[in-house]
Write an enzyme that holds these catalytic residues in place. Structure first.
Site, PDB file in Angstrom:
ATOM      1  N   HIS A   1      24.350 -10.954 -13.161  1.00 35.72           N
ATOM      2  CA  HIS A   1      23.033 -10.622 -13.864  1.00 35.72           C
ATOM      3  C   HIS A   1      23.435 -10.419 -15.223  1.00 35.72           C
ATOM      4  CE1 HIS A   1      19.524  -9.210 -15.180  1.00 35.72           C
ATOM      5  NE2 HIS A   1      18.737  -9.458 -14.148  1.00 35.72           N
ATOM      6  N   CYS A   2      25.064  -9.851 -15.497  1.00 34.14           N
ATOM      7  CA  CYS A   2      25.364  -9.489 -16.566  1.00 34.14           C
ATOM      8  C   CYS A   2      26.215 -10.313 -17.573  1.00 34.14           C
ATOM      9  CB  CYS A   2      26.221  -8.155 -16.386  1.00 34.14           C
ATOM     10  SG  CYS A   2      24.907  -6.997 -15.592  1.00 34.14           S
ATOM     11  N   ILE A   3      27.495 -10.723 -17.005  1.00 32.95           N
ATOM     12  CA  ILE A   3      28.442 -11.333 -18.046  1.00 32.95           C
ATOM     13  C   ILE A   3      27.900 -12.939 -18.288  1.00 32.95           C
ATOM     14  CG2 ILE A   3      30.637 -12.251 -18.049  1.00 32.95           C
ATOM     15  CD1 ILE A   3      30.418  -9.249 -17.632  1.00 32.95           C
TER      16      ILE A   3
ATOM     17  N   ASP B   1      24.061 -11.719 -20.537  1.00 36.35           N
ATOM     18  CA  ASP B   1      24.053 -10.705 -21.745  1.00 36.35           C
ATOM     19  C   ASP B   1      24.545 -11.215 -23.186  1.00 36.35           C
ATOM     20  OD1 ASP B   1      23.008  -9.331 -19.771  1.00 36.35           O
ATOM     21  OD2 ASP B   1      24.834  -7.755 -19.624  1.00 36.35           O
TER      22      ASP B   1
END
Ligand SMILES: NC(=O)c1ccc[n+]([C@@H]2O[C@H](COP(=O)([O-])OP(=O)(O)OC[C@H]3O[C@@H](n4cnc5c(N)ncnc54)[C@H](O)[C@@H]3O)[C@@H](O)[C@H]2O)c1
Length: 449
Positions: free
Chosen positions: A270-272, A275
């Site tokens: 969900h992040c790298i 974002d």
């Protein structure tokens, strides 16, 4: 308003009970606060009410105990926000098909709060997002509907989440990982700081919500850029006949000034992979192009294509075309030992393999169903079911592609039964028997003279 003493926060609400929200809600409930957990997913609410956790980092016994004690109250009803002194927003922040921020969840949650906002409440945004979201998106929604003023009538702050789901960093959790917080006013920051400090970890106050928002993005972009760097060096190593895994092992013996990152089939979660795009999208408003972010994305997004190319080459070296080959992908979660398959590079790899005519199956002990396709790489949406991993299944494949190397699997056993193994994460590092059947990412390959 100067910010009420934290002791007045007796009840708080957490909106969004996912990987971030549930551990936060459980931790606050365990500290003696009454926590209302709001989620629109009726299955999650029902599961929690029955004392069953769906997040590996929060065990069911803890949920059952907190529910039984009335410390954690799961609901889908935003009306219960009226009882809360503080409200945390932990909803998703994905991107759309063009990788532009999708703030619809944050906006929906903010609208839901605004309908019930009352003087004296503290609102803390925790979802990862671009600098400016708290002040430019959340604040106007909260003020417009209510006529209340942030910093005067209610408090508003941003505090990023740093949780690392899964067993990799078990020692770090919401009770000991330092928190960063930035408030609309110093009093907003102080009130959020004092509340977060109840969890036990140090709280670092920065000058504004946008500084706190940027802090989280810096942390994730740092990872994305370093992973891209090592991915690029892995590709070069293949051509030069060098084993990048050996090189990293040697380099990390340096006790200062070096931090190991590892190559792989791409970045997921969900992040790298998400974002950094939030920042590059926002940067364009300032006539600024975030070249490092784009370059890292370019390298990391090319990795699934490279892995599929390696599979095709390896099969070709054995005289078999990829078209019509039976390929089993091992591990589709986005990282080792977790059940989260969001944005996993395995998705693109399977799409590309299917698109090139391979007969693809997968096995992942943590991911029973896996959805692929529905985009430019594979028009049809396909749902695959995790195949049982037997010696016969492995022996019946033309190639096994290890995308995510879960530690529960016995890779020596896999290699022993396989005809060909493409290992993108060095899961077979300790395998001694049958190494001639293994092709590894970042290790001497077909280009080596
Ligand atoms: N998962 C991680 O490791 C991680 C780490 C740090 C930060 N984050 C960030 O935290 C945020 C949440 O991520 P997550 O992984 O917990 O997502 P998630 O999908 O696991 O959980 C989000 C939850 O919000 C619920 N939800 C959606 N809209 C809602 C609404 N309007 N009202 C109430 N509930 C709603 C969903 O049903 C879901 O249960 C994201 O911004 C993410 O980038 C995630």
């Amino acid at each position: 308003m100067t910010g009420r003493p934290t002791d007045e926060v007796q009840a708080l609400a957490v909106i969004g009970l996912g990987y971030v929200g549930l551990p936060l809600a459980a931790a606050f409930a365990a500290c003696g606060l009454r926590v209302i957990g709001i989620d629109l997913d009726p299955h999650k609410v029902a599961s929690l009410r029955q004392g069953r956790s769906y997040i590996a980092d929060v065990d069911s016994a803890t949920v059952a105990r907190l529910i039984g004690a009335g410390a954690l109250i799961p609901t889908d009803d935003y009306e219960s926000l009226r009882q809360a002194d503080a409200i945390f927003i932990c909803v998703p922040t994905p991107f759309d098909a063009m990788r532009a921020p999708d703030l619809s969840y944050i906006k929906a949650a903010s609208e839901g709060i605004a309908e019930r906002l009352r003087s004296g409440q503290l609102v803390v945004l925790q979802s990862t997002t671009y600098p400016g979201t708290t002040e430019e998106v959340v604040l106007p929604i909260l003020e417009r509907r209510t006529g209340l003023r942030a910093g005067t009538d209610f408090n508003l702050a941003f505090s990023p989440e740093r949780i690392d789901p899964g067993p990799a960093h078990k020692e770090w959790n919401v009770t000991n990982t330092p928190k960063v917080v930035g408030g609309i006013t110093p009093a907003c920051a102080e009130r959020a700081r004092a509340l977060l400090a109840r969890l036990g970890a140090p709280v670092v106050v920065v000058s504004s919500p946008r500084a706190a928002e940027m802090t989280k993005l810096l942390e994730n972009i740092f990872r994305s850029v370093n992973i891209a760097l090592v991915n690029e060096l892995a590709l070069l190593s293949e051509r030069m006949g060098i084993d990048i895994w050996e090189v990293i092992t040697a380099a990390k013996t340096k006790p200062f000034g070096f931090m190991p990152f590892y190559p792989g089939a791409g970045v997921g979660g969900h992040c790298i992979p998400v974002d950094p795009y939030y920042l590059s999208w926002k940067a364009r408003q300032y006539d600024f192009y975030t070249k490092f972010i784009e370059l890292a994305a370019e390298v990391n997004q090319a990795m699934p294509f490279h892995v599929v190319g390696q599979v095709a080459d390896a099969l070709g070296n054995q005289g078999r075309p990829l078209n019509g080959a039976r390929v089993l992908v091992l591990g589709v979660a986005f990282k080792r030992d977790v059940d989260d398959a969001r944005n996993s590079p395995a998705e693109r790899i399977i799409e590309l393999l299917l698109g090139r005519g391979a007969m693809v199956s997968y096995h992942d002990p943590y991911v029973p169903l896996f959805h692929v396709g529905g985009d430019v790489f594979l028009r049809d949406r396909v749902t695959l079911t995790s195949a049982p991993l037997t010696a016969e299944t492995i022996a019946g494949q033309d190639c096994i592609v290890i995308v995510t190397g879960h530690s529960a699997l016995d890779y020596a056993w896999v290699v022993a039964h396989a005809r060909l193994v493409m290992d993108s994460c060095n899961a077979t590092a300790g395998v001694t028997f049958g190494r001639e059947k293994i092709v590894r990412l970042g290790a001497p390959g077909p280009y080596t003279i």
